[in-house]
Write a protein that holds these residues in place. Structure first.
Motif, PDB file in Angstrom:
ATOM      1  N   LEU A 309       0.630  -1.375   0.012  1.00 40.85           N
ATOM      2  CA  LEU A 309       0.070   0.601   0.632  1.00 40.85           C
ATOM      3  C   LEU A 309       0.790   1.081   0.036  1.00 40.85           C
ATOM      4  O   LEU A 309       0.289   1.988  -0.718  1.00 40.85           O
ATOM      5  N   THR A 310       2.123   1.454   0.237  1.00 39.89           N
ATOM      6  CA  THR A 310       2.594   2.393   0.663  1.00 39.89           C
ATOM      7  C   THR A 310       4.116   2.978  -0.363  1.00 39.89           C
ATOM      8  O   THR A 310       4.762   3.575   0.190  1.00 39.89           O
ATOM      9  N   GLY A 311       4.451   1.382  -1.110  1.00 42.13           N
ATOM     10  CA  GLY A 311       5.840   1.939  -1.828  1.00 42.13           C
ATOM     11  C   GLY A 311       7.171   0.825  -0.350  1.00 42.13           C
ATOM     12  O   GLY A 311       6.627   0.481   0.138  1.00 42.13           O
ATOM     13  N   THR A 312       8.137   2.021  -1.195  1.00 42.49           N
ATOM     14  CA  THR A 312       9.286   1.457  -0.322  1.00 42.49           C
ATOM     15  C   THR A 312       9.161   1.918   1.264  1.00 42.49           C
ATOM     16  O   THR A 312       8.963   2.927   1.370  1.00 42.49           O
ATOM     17  N   TYR A 344       9.200  13.960  -1.378  1.00 40.27           N
ATOM     18  CA  TYR A 344      10.326  13.440  -0.816  1.00 40.27           C
ATOM     19  C   TYR A 344      10.518  14.732   0.366  1.00 40.27           C
ATOM     20  O   TYR A 344      11.495  14.251   1.640  1.00 40.27           O
ATOM     21  N   ARG A 371      14.520   8.725   3.493  1.00 36.70           N
ATOM     22  CA  ARG A 371      14.019   9.035   2.750  1.00 36.70           C
ATOM     23  C   ARG A 371      12.673   8.163   2.719  1.00 36.70           C
ATOM     24  O   ARG A 371      11.801   8.431   1.775  1.00 36.70           O
ATOM     25  N   TYR A 372      12.633   6.852   2.718  1.00 39.80           N
ATOM     26  CA  TYR A 372      12.079   5.617   2.675  1.00 39.80           C
ATOM     27  C   TYR A 372      10.720   5.644   3.314  1.00 39.80           C
ATOM     28  O   TYR A 372      10.469   4.467   3.075  1.00 39.80           O
ATOM     29  N   ILE A 373      11.399   6.487   4.743  1.00 38.21           N
ATOM     30  CA  ILE A 373      10.148   5.999   5.979  1.00 38.21           C
ATOM     31  C   ILE A 373       8.822   6.388   5.983  1.00 38.21           C
ATOM     32  O   ILE A 373       8.651   7.637   5.028  1.00 38.21           O
ATOM     33  N   ALA A 374       7.820   4.956   6.010  1.00 34.82           N
ATOM     34  CA  ALA A 374       6.768   5.818   5.566  1.00 34.82           C
ATOM     35  C   ALA A 374       5.864   6.108   6.673  1.00 34.82           C
ATOM     36  O   ALA A 374       6.453   6.728   7.087  1.00 34.82           O
ATOM     37  N   HIS A 375       4.454   7.491   6.392  1.00 30.77           N
ATOM     38  CA  HIS A 375       4.229   7.650   6.897  1.00 30.77           C
ATOM     39  C   HIS A 375       2.716   6.868   7.649  1.00 30.77           C
ATOM     40  O   HIS A 375       2.633   6.046   7.430  1.00 30.77           O
ATOM     41  N   TYR A 412       4.256  12.443   8.180  1.00 36.63           N
ATOM     42  CA  TYR A 412       4.757  13.579   8.027  1.00 36.63           C
ATOM     43  C   TYR A 412       4.279  14.698   7.701  1.00 36.63           C
ATOM     44  O   TYR A 412       3.937  15.893   7.488  1.00 36.63           O
ATOM     45  N   TYR A 416       0.671  16.977   4.469  1.00 42.00           N
ATOM     46  CA  TYR A 416       0.650  16.041   3.028  1.00 42.00           C
ATOM     47  C   TYR A 416      -0.115  14.956   2.840  1.00 42.00           C
ATOM     48  O   TYR A 416      -0.462  15.026   1.910  1.00 42.00           O
ATOM     49  N   ARG A 420      -3.564  13.826  -0.372  1.00 42.33           N
ATOM     50  CA  ARG A 420      -3.325  12.454  -0.623  1.00 42.33           C
ATOM     51  C   ARG A 420      -4.524  11.124   0.246  1.00 42.33           C
ATOM     52  O   ARG A 420      -4.857  12.207   1.548  1.00 42.33           O
ATOM     53  N   CYS A 422      -3.732   9.000   3.497  1.00 42.84           N
ATOM     54  CA  CYS A 422      -3.036   7.882   4.043  1.00 42.84           C
ATOM     55  C   CYS A 422      -3.803   6.803   4.367  1.00 42.84           C
ATOM     56  O   CYS A 422      -4.354   6.396   4.574  1.00 42.84           O
ATOM     57  N   MET A 423      -3.049   5.640   4.264  1.00 44.39           N
ATOM     58  CA  MET A 423      -3.004   4.581   4.561  1.00 44.39           C
ATOM     59  C   MET A 423      -2.535   3.773   5.542  1.00 44.39           C
ATOM     60  O   MET A 423      -2.403   2.456   5.997  1.00 44.39           O
ATOM     61  N   CYS A 424      -2.339   4.354   6.423  1.00 43.93           N
ATOM     62  CA  CYS A 424      -1.486   4.038   7.698  1.00 43.93           C
ATOM     63  C   CYS A 424      -2.266   3.153   8.633  1.00 43.93           C
ATOM     64  O   CYS A 424      -1.818   1.650   9.142  1.00 43.93           O
TER      65      CYS A 424
HETATM   66  C1  LIG Z   1       8.992  10.002   1.410  1.00 43.00           C
HETATM   67  S1  LIG Z   1       7.833   9.153   0.668  1.00 43.00           S
HETATM   68  C2  LIG Z   1       8.443   7.531   1.119  1.00 43.00           C
HETATM   69  C3  LIG Z   1       9.191   6.513   0.192  1.00 43.00           C
HETATM   70  C4  LIG Z   1       7.908   6.146  -0.711  1.00 43.00           C
HETATM   71  N1  LIG Z   1       7.164   5.093  -0.380  1.00 43.00           N
HETATM   72  C5  LIG Z   1       8.683   5.436  -2.234  1.00 43.00           C
HETATM   73  O1  LIG Z   1       8.344   4.286  -2.880  1.00 43.00           O
HETATM   74  O2  LIG Z   1       9.830   6.225  -2.582  1.00 43.00           O
HETATM   75  C6  LIG Z   1       6.065   9.589   0.722  1.00 43.00           C
HETATM   76  C7  LIG Z   1       5.569   8.678  -0.169  1.00 43.00           C
HETATM   77  O3  LIG Z   1       5.282   7.136  -0.467  1.00 43.00           O
HETATM   78  C8  LIG Z   1       4.367   6.878   0.304  1.00 43.00           C
HETATM   79  N2  LIG Z   1       3.438   6.081   1.390  1.00 43.00           N
HETATM   80  C9  LIG Z   1       3.951   6.802   2.692  1.00 43.00           C
HETATM   81  N3  LIG Z   1       3.959   6.560   3.842  1.00 43.00           N
HETATM   82  C10 LIG Z   1       1.754   6.102   3.372  1.00 43.00           C
HETATM   83  C11 LIG Z   1       0.737   5.924   3.942  1.00 43.00           C
HETATM   84  N4  LIG Z   1       0.790   5.573   5.516  1.00 43.00           N
HETATM   85  N5  LIG Z   1      -0.461   6.586   3.255  1.00 43.00           N
HETATM   86  C12 LIG Z   1      -0.064   6.130   1.551  1.00 43.00           C
HETATM   87  N6  LIG Z   1       1.491   6.086   1.393  1.00 43.00           N
HETATM   88  C13 LIG Z   1       2.315   6.513   2.103  1.00 43.00           C
HETATM   89  C14 LIG Z   1       2.798   7.907  -0.589  1.00 43.00           C
HETATM   90  O4  LIG Z   1       3.238   7.349  -1.884  1.00 43.00           O
HETATM   91  C15 LIG Z   1       4.299   8.827  -0.243  1.00 43.00           C
HETATM   92  O5  LIG Z   1       4.128  10.031  -1.013  1.00 43.00           O
END
Ligand SMILES: C[S@@+](CC[C@H](N)C(=O)[O-])C[C@H]1O[C@@H](n2cnc3c(N)ncnc32)[C@H](O)[C@@H]1O
Length: 437
Positions: A309-312, A344, A371-375, A412, A416, A420, A422-424
């Protein structure tokens, strides 16, 4: 691996052992049948034990796994120092790490050869009733995970101690289960840090009595040569390079100040350079400009993983204590009006004046793992402005104790998420609250 020596662990191990104590002498009386009965009894799952004991066992098992990552990292650091500076002392220290593992590997390989030879002879394999024996455990380990994984784990003192010192098979079974969950992660961790797992096994390569060993020694794709944080574990258990807008993202240790990004402003000096107004150094307390630098070793014990859900994101491979400084948020420094990174970037300020922005830190291309820490709306870490040595820096710090294998999260800020989702999934989630309004 100090955890195994703690009193509570000892009590726990004794407690479990007490319930099903059986001596080797008793069991060896009637051979294989007894052996099977004994093992069946021993294989009672952890679920049969009281909740509190289950929790203690899972903590112990997590600590054992974390110690394996720690030790592998240590051996890899030693290896790098041997490559860069092959002094007799460095070489001796490095060799020492492999003395015990080399001996154990010899014995496990020997066991497999004997096993096969007895099959070739048409005779039954020799019965070896030693359920708690280290070699027996290692043999089981190879059967489940293969030689590559054995060689990787054997480099870790924590793994060797676990094989030797865990007294109850329920705990050992839990270790194997946790290994199974983390098998790919451990392999990626070791390979991306250049652990010499092949070197340990190559001396047995000519022994075609163990065909699986030969196939595992085939050369594999190089994961080394770049920074370990250039490697992201994908959802389908592969690895990939982190990318942004089609370009590979690059690891850096320090923020990058390039005067060309500040031409309009005419600035030629790094805006994060410390001035007396930035207050005392947060490490030594000195009001004078000092040479302190932050210790970023915590960053060696995290990994980058894709989440559905949240990428890297970032997963801890060790425990952290509340207040620990885990890393520095770094990137290219831009003028505070910079508008080129909405994903970021973070505003940077001095701890003495958090309203006055010095720069925008943009790690979209150059940055580090932070930079990859999720919210999360219930985050485990926070950003902080600090003064350290010759710089003002932005740090990532633990807001609470963090257990090994937890994903790291940071808040974040609600802005932010204004446009958008948030999927936490937390009960206090900003987007959930917005949806229910
Ligand atoms: C600072 S970047 C974190 C690294 C990112 N996940 C990546 O793949 O490069 C922030 C992005 O990560 C994703 N992300 C992080 N936390 C999230 C959350 N709680 N809910 C949804 N998306 C999240 C969103 O796409 C957001 O814009």
């Amino acid at each position: 691996m100090p955890q195994l020596r703690s009193t509570s662990t000892k009590v726990l191990l004794d407690g479990l052992t007490h319930r099903q104590k059986r001596t080797r002498k008793d069991a060896s009386i009637d051979g294989n049948l007894e052996n099977q009965r004994y093992e069946k009894k021993q294989k009672r799952s952890l679920a049969a034990y009281p909740q509190q004991m289950q929790e203690q066992v899972s903590k112990l098992v997590s600590d054992i796994l974390a110690s394996i990552y720690y030790d592998i990292n240590y051996v890899c650091i030693l290896r790098s120092s041997v490559r860069l500076n092959p002094t007799a002392e460095n070489v001796a220290q490095y060799r020492l790490q492999f003395r015990e593992s080399g001996d154990l590997l010899d014995r496990v390989v020997g066991r497999f050869i004997n096993r096969d030879t007895s099959l070739h002879n048409g005779s039954e394999p020799k019965s070896y009733f030693n359920p708690r024996g280290t070699i027996r455990r290692l043999e089981e380990f190879v059967t489940i995970f293969g030689w590559k994984m054995l060689s990787i784990c054997m480099a870790a003192e924590g793994f060797r101690r676990a094989c030797r010192e865990i007294r109850h098979s329920v705990i050992w079974a839990e270790v194997l289960e946790k290994m199974r969950e983390n098998q790919w992660s451990i392999e990626v961790f070791a390979r991306s840090r250049n652990l010499d797992w092949r070197g340990q096994l190559l001396k047995y390569a000519h022994l075609d009595l163990i065909p699986e060993l030969g196939s595992e020694l085939r050369p594999v794709r190089k994961m080394w040569g770049q920074h370990p944080h250039h490697v992201v574990q994908t959802l389908d258990k592969k690895v990939r390079r982190p990318m942004f807008e089609g370009m590979p993202q690059v690891h850096i240790d320090e923020p990058v100040f390039d005067p060309r990004n500040w031409q309009e402003d005419g600035r030629v000096e790094d805006p994060t350079a410390r001035i007396p107004h930035d207050g005392d150094c947060d490490l030594c307390g000195s009001g004078d400009i000092c040479d302190c630098v932050l210790d970023f070793s915590a960053g060696s014990l995290v990994e980058l993983v894709d989440r559905p859900l949240t990428g890297t994101g970032v997963r801890a491979l060790t425990s952290f204590k509340k207040g620990d400084i885990l890393g520095q948020f770094v990137g290219e420094l831009h003028h505070p009006d910079y508008d080129g990174d909405h994903l970021y970037s973070l505003m940077h300020a001095s701890k003495t004046d958090s309203e006055y922005f010095l720069a925008i830190i943009s790690p979209r291309k150059y940055g580090n793992w932070t930079r990859y820490i999720a919210h999360s709306c219930r985050a485990s870490t926070k950003f902080n402005y600090r003064t350290v040595g010759r710089r003002t820096v932005m740090t990532v710090e633990a807001k609470r104790d963090i257990a090994p294998f937890e994903d790291l999260t940071v808040n974040y800020g609600s802005d932010y998420w204004a446009r958008r989702e948030c999927m936490c999934g937390e009960t206090n989630c900003v987007s959930r609250r917005r949806r229910s309004q």
